[in-house]
Write an enzyme that holds these catalytic residues in place. Structure first.
Site, short mmCIF file in Angstrom:
data_model
loop_
_atom_site.label_atom_id
_atom_site.label_comp_id
_atom_site.label_asym_id
_atom_site.label_seq_id
_atom_site.Cartn_x
_atom_site.Cartn_y
_atom_site.Cartn_z
N GLY A 360 1.12 -1.71 -11.84
CA GLY A 360 1.94 -2.14 -10.72
C GLY A 360 1.90 -3.64 -10.58
CG ASP A 478 -0.54 -6.75 2.48
OD1 ASP A 478 0.54 -6.44 3.02
OD2 ASP A 478 -0.65 -7.00 1.27
#
Length: 518
Positions: A360, A478
């Site tokens: 990713g 986050d």
């Protein structure tokens, strides 16, 4: 701070460099307004030639010769070879173009080979010129195949279409008569008022191999099509193999020159050329300066990286200062020893960061799967190269994650700083991240209510540990599905602490100071 100042200074230099580059482009357009992309290309495709054939040889000979042959007069025709491999070619620049003619013809001729590969006839129109070739003799034969570039549809509509259309029709008619009357150039340009200070500027032209009567016939067809398609727009153009027309609301052509103003025009061109050269030299100087500054910045970042590596890894008993934070009654946290893994081992484990091992990508870098020599699977986050921001995230992750141990937090097992590389090595999560399941119509069905509930509990336990039970009170900042990793049993583990911050508990801090004072 000094490094950040230099980076900020570098950004200011980049903006100035961009400004100078745009200024140079503008000045170069004054001397060479030829565009890179053609307006239109006609590739009939009725007949093709083969590679390395005699026809291809004749065609390439024509293409190579026309820039220099066309430039002196703005028009050139020739035929090369003999039937059935004979090539008939024509090149013509717009009637107001002089010094840009050869450049435009060169670009157009090379473009037609790419856009019409192996075609035995083709025509390409640039803003300032036209190139045409065929295996048949087309000289002096009027051909009208009116074409409308996509450019026409992007123009805005006029506010008073009736008045505008009447003025446009009259202007194009006058210019057509003027062009037909000048058998030598078959070209005319001019303007007409449409109320107040507003004007329409127009241009018409035929290929110089036509007779005046053939030119007039072609322009009549073109005028009808141009008025029909574009009389309600602020600009328009129609192209054909034998003639073309265009209009704008600004003077897009150069005024015709005569003996009285040719000297003035030449002076303007020389001034523009001199200014362009001066700007080019200045631009070159700035480029060299920016290059030296970038090298210096890169060395500073490398130096900072080595210092950070020494602080966090080589010196396991070094302390990491956390100003304005009280953790267990102290403003210092003893750093845990973190294994240092050399870059060569990581490259071998990830097959030199192969795309096939890519798991990713986030805002600060790419994550790869790797296998260490002992068979242990790992996940390697490769942070952005030559980036102060990447170095800051590296430091943040090492400082925070190395201190945290919980079953619902991803475990950092090593790091590496070598050359431009900043690498963080984590335990490998076989089931990737939560978003990989949630946002896929097939995989989301694997998330039964039991599994979802277990994932929710895992995330909650991880957050509770960060907020209440860990030595450091951490705010992740986050948290999202892509930062929730899943192990082989679908247990959730929170990851990516690059944006996390230590939170100051004001009440706890005051209580600690009160106890201390007692």
């Amino acid at each position: 701070m000094s490094l950040l100042f230099r980076i900020t200074q570098q950004n200011s230099t980049s903006y100035m460099l961009l400004f100078l580059f745009l200024l140079l482009c503008l000045l170069l357009l004054v001397c060479d307004p030829c565009r890179g992309d053609p307006l239109f290309t006609i590739c009939p495709g009725v007949s093709n030639y083969t590679s390395n054939s005699k026809f291809e040889s004749n065609l390439k000979q024509f293409i190579q010769s026309i820039p220099s042959k066309t430039s002196p007069t703005g028009f050139y025709t020739t035929s090369l070879g003999s039937s059935p491999d004979q090539v008939y070619g024509l090149a013509q620049c717009r009637g107001d173009v002089t010094i840009s003619c050869a450049s435009c013809i060169n670009n157009a001729s090379l473009g037609v080979l790419k856009l019409c590969p192996y075609g035995k006839e083709a025509t390409i129109f640039d803003e300032l010129c036209e190139v045409r070739y065929s295996y048949q003799n087309f000289f002096s034969h009027m051909v009208y195949n009116g074409k409308y570039p996509v450019w026409n549809s992007t123009n805005q509509s006029v506010s008073d279409p009736v008045t505008f259309a009447e003025a446009l029709k009259n202007l194009l008619g006058q210019l057509s008569n003027k062009a037909v009357g000048d058998a030598k150039s078959l070209y005319a340009s001019g303007e007409t008022g449409i109320g107040g200070e507003n004007k329409i500027y127009g241009l018409v032209q035929c290929t110089k191999d036509l007779s005046s009567s053939s030119c007039g016939e072609c322009l009549r067809y073109a005028q009808g099509d141009l008025v029909g398609c574009c009389s309600r727009r602020v600009a328009g153009i129609v192209l054909s193999a034998s003639c073309g027309m265009r209009f704008e609301l600004y003077p897009f052509f150069q005024e015709s020159t005569d003996g009285n103003n040719r000297k003035g025009k030449t002076s303007k061109i020389l001034i523009a050329a001199c200014v362009s050269v001066a700007v080019a030299l200045l631009l070159t100087g700035f480029c060299l300066y920016c290059r030296s500054q970038k090298k210096k910045e890169h060395k500073d970042i490398e130096r900072s990286g080595r210092a950070l590596l020494h602080e966090l890894v080589i010196s396991p008993h070094a302390t990491i200062h956390s100003p304005r934070n009280i953790v267990d009654g102290s403003d210092e946290v003893n750093n845990q020893e973190l294994p240092l893994i050399d870059l060569a081992t990581i490259r071998l484990a990830t097959e030199n960061f192969s795309d096939s091992n890519k798991l990713g990508q986030g805002g600060f870098g790419i994550v790869y799967k790797g296998v260490l020599p002992d068979g242990k699977e790992i996940a390697v986050k490769r942070l952005s190269k030559r980036s102060w921001q990447g170095l800051e995230e590296f430091k943040n992750e090492v400082i925070l994650i190395a201190q945290l141990q919980h079953r619902n937090l991803v475990r950092l097992i090593g790091c590496s700083i070598e050359d431009d590389e900043k690498l963080l090595i984590y335990e490998f999560m076989p089931n990737r991240s939560l978003d990989w399941f949630l946002f896929d119509q097939t995989r989301c069905k694997m998330l039964t209510w039991g599994i979802r509930f277990n994932i929710i509990l895992g995330i909650a336990r991880g957050l509770l540990y960060l907020h209440e039970d860990s030595r450091l009170k951490i705010i992740h900042r986050d948290l999202k599905p892509s930062n929730v990793l899943l192990d082989d049993e679908m247990n959730a583990k929170i990851s990516d602490f690059g944006m996390a911050r230590i939170f100051v508990d004001i009440w706890r801090q005051s209580m600690l100071w009160r106890d201390f004072s007692l």
